[in-house]
Design a protein around this motif. Structure first.
Motif, PDB file in Angstrom:
ATOM      1  N   ARG A  26       3.070  96.899  41.641  1.00 30.18           N
ATOM      2  CA  ARG A  26       4.239  96.020  41.557  1.00 30.18           C
ATOM      3  C   ARG A  26       4.252  95.177  40.289  1.00 30.18           C
ATOM      4  O   ARG A  26       5.313  94.853  39.760  1.00 30.18           O
ATOM      5  CB  ARG A  26       4.319  95.114  42.788  1.00 30.18           C
ATOM      6  CG  ARG A  26       4.683  95.875  44.057  1.00 30.18           C
ATOM      7  CD  ARG A  26       4.818  94.972  45.265  1.00 30.18           C
ATOM      8  NE  ARG A  26       3.510  94.515  45.723  1.00 30.18           N
ATOM      9  CZ  ARG A  26       3.161  93.250  45.882  1.00 30.18           C
ATOM     10  NH1 ARG A  26       4.010  92.282  45.625  1.00 30.18           N
ATOM     11  NH2 ARG A  26       1.949  92.930  46.299  1.00 30.18           N
ATOM     12  N   ALA A  27       3.077  94.823  39.774  1.00 34.71           N
ATOM     13  CA  ALA A  27       2.995  93.968  38.587  1.00 34.71           C
ATOM     14  C   ALA A  27       3.393  94.693  37.312  1.00 34.71           C
ATOM     15  O   ALA A  27       4.006  94.089  36.428  1.00 34.71           O
ATOM     16  CB  ALA A  27       1.579  93.411  38.445  1.00 34.71           C
ATOM     17  N   LEU A  28       3.092  95.997  37.206  1.00 36.88           N
ATOM     18  CA  LEU A  28       3.357  96.705  35.949  1.00 36.88           C
ATOM     19  C   LEU A  28       4.073  98.040  36.133  1.00 36.88           C
ATOM     20  O   LEU A  28       5.159  98.241  35.600  1.00 36.88           O
ATOM     21  CB  LEU A  28       2.043  96.946  35.184  1.00 36.88           C
ATOM     22  CG  LEU A  28       1.367  95.713  34.620  1.00 36.88           C
ATOM     23  CD1 LEU A  28      -0.003  96.070  34.056  1.00 36.88           C
ATOM     24  CD2 LEU A  28       2.224  95.056  33.567  1.00 36.88           C
ATOM     25  N   ASP A  29       3.471  98.943  36.865  1.00 35.60           N
ATOM     26  CA  ASP A  29       3.992 100.311  36.984  1.00 35.60           C
ATOM     27  C   ASP A  29       5.452 100.339  37.429  1.00 35.60           C
ATOM     28  O   ASP A  29       6.260 101.097  36.878  1.00 35.60           O
ATOM     29  CB  ASP A  29       3.169 101.136  37.980  1.00 35.60           C
ATOM     30  CG  ASP A  29       1.690 101.166  37.655  1.00 35.60           C
ATOM     31  OD1 ASP A  29       1.079 100.077  37.606  1.00 35.60           O
ATOM     32  OD2 ASP A  29       1.142 102.264  37.481  1.00 35.60           O
ATOM     33  N   LEU A  30       5.780  99.536  38.412  1.00 35.95           N
ATOM     34  CA  LEU A  30       7.137  99.539  38.972  1.00 35.95           C
ATOM     35  C   LEU A  30       8.181  99.188  37.912  1.00 35.95           C
ATOM     36  O   LEU A  30       9.250  99.796  37.856  1.00 35.95           O
ATOM     37  CB  LEU A  30       7.217  98.574  40.159  1.00 35.95           C
ATOM     38  CG  LEU A  30       8.527  98.585  40.941  1.00 35.95           C
ATOM     39  CD1 LEU A  30       8.806  99.973  41.525  1.00 35.95           C
ATOM     40  CD2 LEU A  30       8.474  97.550  42.060  1.00 35.95           C
TER      41      LEU A  30
ATOM     42  N   TYR B  93       5.874  95.996  28.755  1.00 38.19           N
ATOM     43  CA  TYR B  93       5.348  96.387  30.063  1.00 38.19           C
ATOM     44  C   TYR B  93       4.581  97.704  29.966  1.00 38.19           C
ATOM     45  O   TYR B  93       3.493  97.845  30.534  1.00 38.19           O
ATOM     46  CB  TYR B  93       6.466  96.483  31.110  1.00 38.19           C
ATOM     47  CG  TYR B  93       6.729  95.160  31.776  1.00 38.19           C
ATOM     48  CD1 TYR B  93       6.017  94.779  32.901  1.00 38.19           C
ATOM     49  CD2 TYR B  93       7.660  94.271  31.255  1.00 38.19           C
ATOM     50  CE1 TYR B  93       6.226  93.554  33.503  1.00 38.19           C
ATOM     51  CE2 TYR B  93       7.878  93.044  31.844  1.00 38.19           C
ATOM     52  CZ  TYR B  93       7.161  92.692  32.973  1.00 38.19           C
ATOM     53  OH  TYR B  93       7.361  91.467  33.555  1.00 38.19           O
ATOM     54  N   ALA B  94       5.108  98.673  29.228  1.00 40.50           N
ATOM     55  CA  ALA B  94       4.420  99.968  29.090  1.00 40.50           C
ATOM     56  C   ALA B  94       3.098  99.800  28.355  1.00 40.50           C
ATOM     57  O   ALA B  94       2.085 100.400  28.746  1.00 40.50           O
ATOM     58  CB  ALA B  94       5.313 100.970  28.364  1.00 40.50           C
ATOM     59  N   GLN B  95       3.076  98.990  27.312  1.00 44.92           N
ATOM     60  CA  GLN B  95       1.845  98.786  26.553  1.00 44.92           C
ATOM     61  C   GLN B  95       0.799  98.034  27.369  1.00 44.92           C
ATOM     62  O   GLN B  95      -0.389  98.385  27.341  1.00 44.92           O
ATOM     63  CB  GLN B  95       2.147  98.025  25.259  1.00 44.92           C
ATOM     64  CG  GLN B  95       2.930  98.847  24.254  1.00 44.92           C
ATOM     65  CD  GLN B  95       3.458  97.983  23.115  1.00 44.92           C
ATOM     66  OE1 GLN B  95       3.860  96.832  23.294  1.00 44.92           O
ATOM     67  NE2 GLN B  95       3.460  98.564  21.911  1.00 44.92           N
ATOM     68  N   LEU B  96       1.228  97.013  28.115  1.00 46.75           N
ATOM     69  CA  LEU B  96       0.294  96.261  28.948  1.00 46.75           C
ATOM     70  C   LEU B  96      -0.236  97.147  30.070  1.00 46.75           C
ATOM     71  O   LEU B  96      -1.420  97.074  30.408  1.00 46.75           O
ATOM     72  CB  LEU B  96       0.956  94.999  29.498  1.00 46.75           C
ATOM     73  CG  LEU B  96       0.046  94.054  30.283  1.00 46.75           C
ATOM     74  CD1 LEU B  96      -1.188  93.638  29.476  1.00 46.75           C
ATOM     75  CD2 LEU B  96       0.844  92.819  30.722  1.00 46.75           C
ATOM     76  N   LEU B  97       0.618  97.982  30.622  1.00 50.71           N
ATOM     77  CA  LEU B  97       0.165  98.948  31.629  1.00 50.71           C
ATOM     78  C   LEU B  97      -0.895  99.864  31.026  1.00 50.71           C
ATOM     79  O   LEU B  97      -1.963 100.073  31.605  1.00 50.71           O
ATOM     80  CB  LEU B  97       1.350  99.764  32.151  1.00 50.71           C
ATOM     81  CG  LEU B  97       1.016 100.974  33.025  1.00 50.71           C
ATOM     82  CD1 LEU B  97       0.236 100.570  34.265  1.00 50.71           C
ATOM     83  CD2 LEU B  97       2.302 101.699  33.413  1.00 50.71           C
ATOM     84  N   HIS B  98      -0.629 100.404  29.838  1.00 49.66           N
ATOM     85  CA  HIS B  98      -1.574 101.312  29.187  1.00 49.66           C
ATOM     86  C   HIS B  98      -2.910 100.620  28.891  1.00 49.66           C
ATOM     87  O   HIS B  98      -3.978 101.179  29.164  1.00 49.66           O
ATOM     88  CB  HIS B  98      -0.960 101.861  27.897  1.00 49.66           C
ATOM     89  CG  HIS B  98      -1.858 102.782  27.154  1.00 49.66           C
ATOM     90  ND1 HIS B  98      -2.202 104.030  27.628  1.00 49.66           N
ATOM     91  CD2 HIS B  98      -2.511 102.630  25.983  1.00 49.66           C
ATOM     92  CE1 HIS B  98      -3.026 104.605  26.774  1.00 49.66           C
ATOM     93  NE2 HIS B  98      -3.220 103.778  25.764  1.00 49.66           N
ATOM     94  N   GLU B  99      -2.842  99.398  28.351  1.00 52.36           N
ATOM     95  CA  GLU B  99      -4.074  98.678  28.014  1.00 52.36           C
ATOM     96  C   GLU B  99      -4.883  98.342  29.264  1.00 52.36           C
ATOM     97  O   GLU B  99      -6.096  98.565  29.289  1.00 52.36           O
ATOM     98  CB  GLU B  99      -3.759  97.395  27.243  1.00 52.36           C
ATOM     99  CG  GLU B  99      -3.218  97.639  25.852  1.00 52.36           C
ATOM    100  CD  GLU B  99      -4.226  98.282  24.924  1.00 52.36           C
ATOM    101  OE1 GLU B  99      -5.130  97.584  24.448  1.00 52.36           O
ATOM    102  OE2 GLU B  99      -4.109  99.501  24.681  1.00 52.36           O
ATOM    103  N   SER B 100      -4.240  97.805  30.283  1.00 50.80           N
ATOM    104  CA  SER B 100      -4.993  97.398  31.473  1.00 50.80           C
ATOM    105  C   SER B 100      -5.497  98.608  32.257  1.00 50.80           C
ATOM    106  O   SER B 100      -6.613  98.587  32.783  1.00 50.80           O
ATOM    107  CB  SER B 100      -4.156  96.469  32.362  1.00 50.80           C
ATOM    108  OG  SER B 100      -2.967  97.085  32.793  1.00 50.80           O
ATOM    109  N   ALA B 101      -4.716  99.678  32.328  1.00 50.17           N
ATOM    110  CA  ALA B 101      -5.167 100.892  33.014  1.00 50.17           C
ATOM    111  C   ALA B 101      -6.313 101.551  32.255  1.00 50.17           C
ATOM    112  O   ALA B 101      -7.254 102.080  32.851  1.00 50.17           O
ATOM    113  CB  ALA B 101      -4.012 101.867  33.182  1.00 50.17           C
ATOM    114  N   SER B 102      -6.263 101.498  30.922  1.00 47.76           N
ATOM    115  CA  SER B 102      -7.348 102.046  30.107  1.00 47.76           C
ATOM    116  C   SER B 102      -8.620 101.220  30.278  1.00 47.76           C
ATOM    117  O   SER B 102      -9.712 101.770  30.456  1.00 47.76           O
ATOM    118  CB  SER B 102      -6.948 102.080  28.632  1.00 47.76           C
ATOM    119  OG  SER B 102      -5.888 102.985  28.423  1.00 47.76           O
ATOM    120  N   PHE B 103      -8.480  99.896  30.237  1.00 47.56           N
ATOM    121  CA  PHE B 103      -9.658  99.049  30.424  1.00 47.56           C
ATOM    122  C   PHE B 103     -10.233  99.257  31.824  1.00 47.56           C
ATOM    123  O   PHE B 103     -11.458  99.357  31.985  1.00 47.56           O
ATOM    124  CB  PHE B 103      -9.307  97.578  30.166  1.00 47.56           C
ATOM    125  CG  PHE B 103     -10.500  96.680  30.104  1.00 47.56           C
ATOM    126  CD1 PHE B 103     -11.531  96.927  29.209  1.00 47.56           C
ATOM    127  CD2 PHE B 103     -10.608  95.581  30.926  1.00 47.56           C
ATOM    128  CE1 PHE B 103     -12.649  96.105  29.148  1.00 47.56           C
ATOM    129  CE2 PHE B 103     -11.711  94.748  30.874  1.00 47.56           C
ATOM    130  CZ  PHE B 103     -12.739  95.006  29.987  1.00 47.56           C
TER     131      PHE B 103
END
Length: 152
Positions: free
Chosen positions: A10-14, A35-45
């Protein structure tokens, strides 16, 4: 399985799924992330942390002064379903930020880059009252993102 409703989703992907990928999610002196970049960075970390052994329910200590890295770390921890605690063998600390796991120390950026190979996905549902506990602990970050705002 049902519709994904985990806090991380809910915080990012949605927002990305709903077409808000390019809208600003985080703006700090270090730079801005959509949102896409933060999703990518946090999912990668999160993927890098998972590769080092951080799992759902595992204790992790977070003490990072850099707002940008702190937000990415919070979102990675929530994505994995880990349990923030003041004392834990697994930690993300310091300036510059480092990850401590299994008696070893890793640079934040190294863990982030390693996780890009296999970023962590958001859980479909959170376990028990996990979402409520994380919203109480990291409400400023999570509530803002869930509601589509921009973190500063």
């Amino acid at each position: 399985m049902g519709r994904p409703s985990s806090l991380a989703f809910r915080a990012l992907d949605l927002h990305v799924v709903r077409g808000r990928a390019d809208e600003p999610a985080l703006v700090t002196p270090r730079g801005s992330l959509s949102y896409a970049q933060l999703l990518h960075e946090s999912a990668s970390f999160a993927g890098g942390l998972r590769d080092l052994g951080l799992r759902t329910g595992a204790p992790v200590r977070l003490d990072v002064s850099d707002r940008h890295l702190w937000v990415v770390s919070v979102l990675a921890i929530v994505r994995l379903g880990a349990e923030p605690q003041e004392e834990a063998a697994f930690s993300i600390t310091g300036d510059p930020a480092t990850v401590h796991a299994a008696g070893e120390e890793y640079e934040f950026d190294l863990v982030l880059r390693a996780g890009r190979v296999d970023p962590a996905t958001a859980a479909v549902h959170d376990e028990g009252d996990y979402a409520e506990r994380m919203e109480r602990r990291y409400g400023d970050v999570l509530a803002t993102l869930v509601h589509g705002g921009t973190l500063t």
